[in-house]
Design a protein around this motif. Sequence first.
Motif, PDB file in Angstrom:
ATOM      1  N   ASP A  80      28.839  47.754  30.582  1.00  0.00           N
ATOM      2  CA  ASP A  80      30.180  48.013  30.048  1.00  0.00           C
ATOM      3  C   ASP A  80      31.195  48.234  31.169  1.00  0.00           C
ATOM      4  N   ALA A  81      30.777  48.917  32.226  1.00  0.00           N
ATOM      5  CA  ALA A  81      31.679  49.149  33.357  1.00  0.00           C
ATOM      6  C   ALA A  81      32.052  47.825  34.021  1.00  0.00           C
ATOM      7  N   TYR A  82      31.131  46.883  34.064  1.00  0.00           N
ATOM      8  CA  TYR A  82      31.415  45.584  34.689  1.00  0.00           C
ATOM      9  C   TYR A  82      32.447  44.809  33.880  1.00  0.00           C
ATOM     10  N   SER A  86      35.959  43.437  35.367  1.00  0.00           N
ATOM     11  CA  SER A  86      36.291  42.022  35.244  1.00  0.00           C
ATOM     12  C   SER A  86      37.636  41.824  34.569  1.00  0.00           C
ATOM     13  N   MET A  87      37.899  42.586  33.521  1.00  0.00           N
ATOM     14  CA  MET A  87      39.177  42.474  32.825  1.00  0.00           C
ATOM     15  C   MET A  87      40.335  42.781  33.780  1.00  0.00           C
ATOM     16  N   GLN A  88      40.163  43.814  34.598  1.00  0.00           N
ATOM     17  CA  GLN A  88      41.242  44.201  35.499  1.00  0.00           C
ATOM     18  C   GLN A  88      41.388  43.244  36.686  1.00  0.00           C
ATOM     19  N   ASN A  89      40.315  43.066  37.430  1.00  0.00           N
ATOM     20  CA  ASN A  89      40.405  42.353  38.704  1.00  0.00           C
ATOM     21  C   ASN A  89      40.409  40.832  38.548  1.00  0.00           C
ATOM     22  N   SER A  90      39.791  40.317  37.465  1.00  0.00           N
ATOM     23  CA  SER A  90      39.757  38.869  37.257  1.00  0.00           C
ATOM     24  C   SER A  90      40.647  38.412  36.112  1.00  0.00           C
ATOM     25  N   GLY A  91      41.150  39.351  35.310  1.00  0.00           N
ATOM     26  CA  GLY A  91      42.045  38.999  34.221  1.00  0.00           C
ATOM     27  C   GLY A  91      41.394  38.263  33.082  1.00  0.00           C
ATOM     28  N   THR A  92      40.091  38.496  32.859  1.00  0.00           N
ATOM     29  CA  THR A  92      39.341  37.725  31.865  1.00  0.00           C
ATOM     30  C   THR A  92      39.250  38.452  30.521  1.00  0.00           C
ATOM     31  N   VAL A  93      39.282  37.656  29.444  1.00  0.00           N
ATOM     32  CA  VAL A  93      38.978  38.192  28.120  1.00  0.00           C
ATOM     33  C   VAL A  93      37.473  38.442  28.055  1.00  0.00           C
ATOM     34  N   ASN A  95      34.955  37.409  26.206  1.00  0.00           N
ATOM     35  CA  ASN A  95      34.042  36.261  26.152  1.00  0.00           C
ATOM     36  C   ASN A  95      33.896  35.588  27.509  1.00  0.00           C
ATOM     37  N   ASP A  96      34.976  35.546  28.272  1.00  0.00           N
ATOM     38  CA  ASP A  96      34.910  34.941  29.603  1.00  0.00           C
ATOM     39  C   ASP A  96      34.156  35.835  30.575  1.00  0.00           C
ATOM     40  N   SER A  97      34.313  37.148  30.437  1.00  0.00           N
ATOM     41  CA  SER A  97      33.543  38.067  31.266  1.00  0.00           C
ATOM     42  C   SER A  97      32.053  37.910  31.008  1.00  0.00           C
ATOM     43  N   HIS A 191      30.816  44.340  44.428  1.00  0.00           N
ATOM     44  CA  HIS A 191      30.580  45.593  45.151  1.00  0.00           C
ATOM     45  C   HIS A 191      29.975  46.650  44.232  1.00  0.00           C
ATOM     46  N   GLN A 192      30.515  46.768  43.018  1.00  0.00           N
ATOM     47  CA  GLN A 192      30.001  47.783  42.099  1.00  0.00           C
ATOM     48  C   GLN A 192      28.564  47.478  41.695  1.00  0.00           C
ATOM     49  N   MET A 193      28.250  46.217  41.493  1.00  0.00           N
ATOM     50  CA  MET A 193      26.877  45.844  41.157  1.00  0.00           C
ATOM     51  C   MET A 193      25.930  46.178  42.304  1.00  0.00           C
ATOM     52  N   VAL A 194      26.325  45.829  43.519  1.00  0.00           N
ATOM     53  CA  VAL A 194      25.488  46.137  44.676  1.00  0.00           C
ATOM     54  C   VAL A 194      25.299  47.644  44.813  1.00  0.00           C
ATOM     55  N   LYS A 195      26.358  48.401  44.625  1.00  0.00           N
ATOM     56  CA  LYS A 195      26.257  49.862  44.720  1.00  0.00           C
ATOM     57  C   LYS A 195      25.283  50.417  43.687  1.00  0.00           C
ATOM     58  N   ASP A 196      25.376  49.929  42.456  1.00  0.00           N
ATOM     59  CA  ASP A 196      24.471  50.409  41.411  1.00  0.00           C
ATOM     60  C   ASP A 196      23.013  50.081  41.733  1.00  0.00           C
ATOM     61  N   ILE A 197      22.772  48.889  42.270  1.00  0.00           N
ATOM     62  CA  ILE A 197      21.410  48.492  42.640  1.00  0.00           C
ATOM     63  C   ILE A 197      20.878  49.392  43.750  1.00  0.00           C
ATOM     64  N   LEU A 198      21.703  49.616  44.766  1.00  0.00           N
ATOM     65  CA  LEU A 198      21.262  50.433  45.897  1.00  0.00           C
ATOM     66  C   LEU A 198      21.074  51.887  45.501  1.00  0.00           C
TER      67      LEU A 198
END
Length: 529
Positions: A80-82, A86-93, A95-97, A191-198
Amino acid sequence: MDLLKNHVGGQWIAGHGDGIALRDAVLGNEVARVSSAGIDLPAAYRYARETGGAALRALTHAQRARLLADVAAVLQQNRDAYYDISMQNSGTVRNDSAVDIDGGLYTLNYYAKAGAALGQHSARTDGDAVSLAKDKAFQSQHVMVPTRGLALLINAFNFPSWGFLEKAAPAWLAGVPLVVKPATATAWLTHQMVKDILDAKVLPEGALSIVCGSSDGLLDPLSPFDVVSFTGSAATASVLRRHAAFADRSVRLNAETDSLNSAILGPDAAPGTEAFDALVREVVREMTVKSGQKCTAIRRILVPQAWYDETAQAIAAKLAKTTVGNPRNESVRMGSLVGRAQYDTVQAGLRELGGVCDTLFDGSGVSLVDADPAVAACVAPHLFGTRDADATDLVHDLEVFGPVATLMPYRDAAHANDLARRGHGSLVTSLYSADTAYLGATALDLADSHGRVHVITPDVAKVQTGHGNVMPQSLHGGPGRAGGGEELGGLRALGLYQRRAAIQASPDVVAALFPAQASDASSPPADRN
């Protein structure tokens, strides 16, 4: 605004200076900053190779597959955080996210399952042993072993999740550590995905690093056994290929670049047929999903001369129903481009195409929903057309990376195929017809110049995966201007990160290369932290 840190050498390190601003694609406000200035890349690369590489090579394929499953579970928990990022930084609706985020998770899980079947060896055979002597006393067995280097993943701005994970999954499964360099404009999600994995500590130390910001010096510390997987423009790929890492040190480079993909309406597919309707639907979808910012999007639409006008009218009618603007508004079906820099690039491309083509649908007159046109990076769809595709060179040379496509007529099937090849190598072409003989012959005729031929007949219209959807089971890549690279294609993807060698020996030695093991393939690695 927070400066996103880099993770290198097993620790989080902030780059020097103020960094580069990342912005909300619709509102224009700053959402994060990135900087890679001052990072000791040679030391970071040594740590990845020596620490991460050694740890991954010590694991079997089945154990590495478990790592992929664990990474997928971590990312699923934070899904959900992703979507919000995505909505903010990529401007996606939403379904596109999903294409980016859920597509990445699907790919990761696919390789986790495929890798589990490879069993309890850290290397694998490539074909059967062959005899080098008449009595079979001396044989040759080809093997695939992990390269003793790192995989540098240089990703494009349009898929900050999938672009990362579709490269990461086969690299980790092959036993190779990663250094991820996301495109700066949309680096926040990666970056957020990598941080969560680490943070979850599901990978061995050194198996994953990330560098955000400038790419200055990124290639200089590469060594001969490293691998670079690049997605981006053909112009950037050309610059990369001239670097000493590739020209002098023979670092392996896989490139996926520009692609003027085509959709071809078969000679039998008259208006009103299921095949005709399928092409119209797919063209509109490919023009609008992720605002046309897909390397696999349809850019050229090839139709029989007699149906040029009807096709233009049908596509334009559907495009007119597309609501464009702020993805926070539930009525919006198409969001924005990733930023104003990309907006300016697309606007320049629209002017160029508009100078040599007819405008069949003009998105400049579309009103944006909850978005300021002076700030938001929103561009409504544009459909162009030319009745003389042979003479209009620009439509085969210029890719406008946004919600843009060009319609053109063909005389016969051979002419259509010639026009498709005018893209000088593409990632994908799609065919729409009910004539299986025509489709079979055309698919083979276009296979040499396309990485994928997507064939839609009425019986598969509801189950087909989509012209632009890249599935991990199938090859992604293409010849010529598409980069000449190959990704995915099932377990074929591991070949980029593994080295093939021939072991020449007696049958007893060949048999000893991969002895039978009784250990359970589901057993966890001894130490993953």
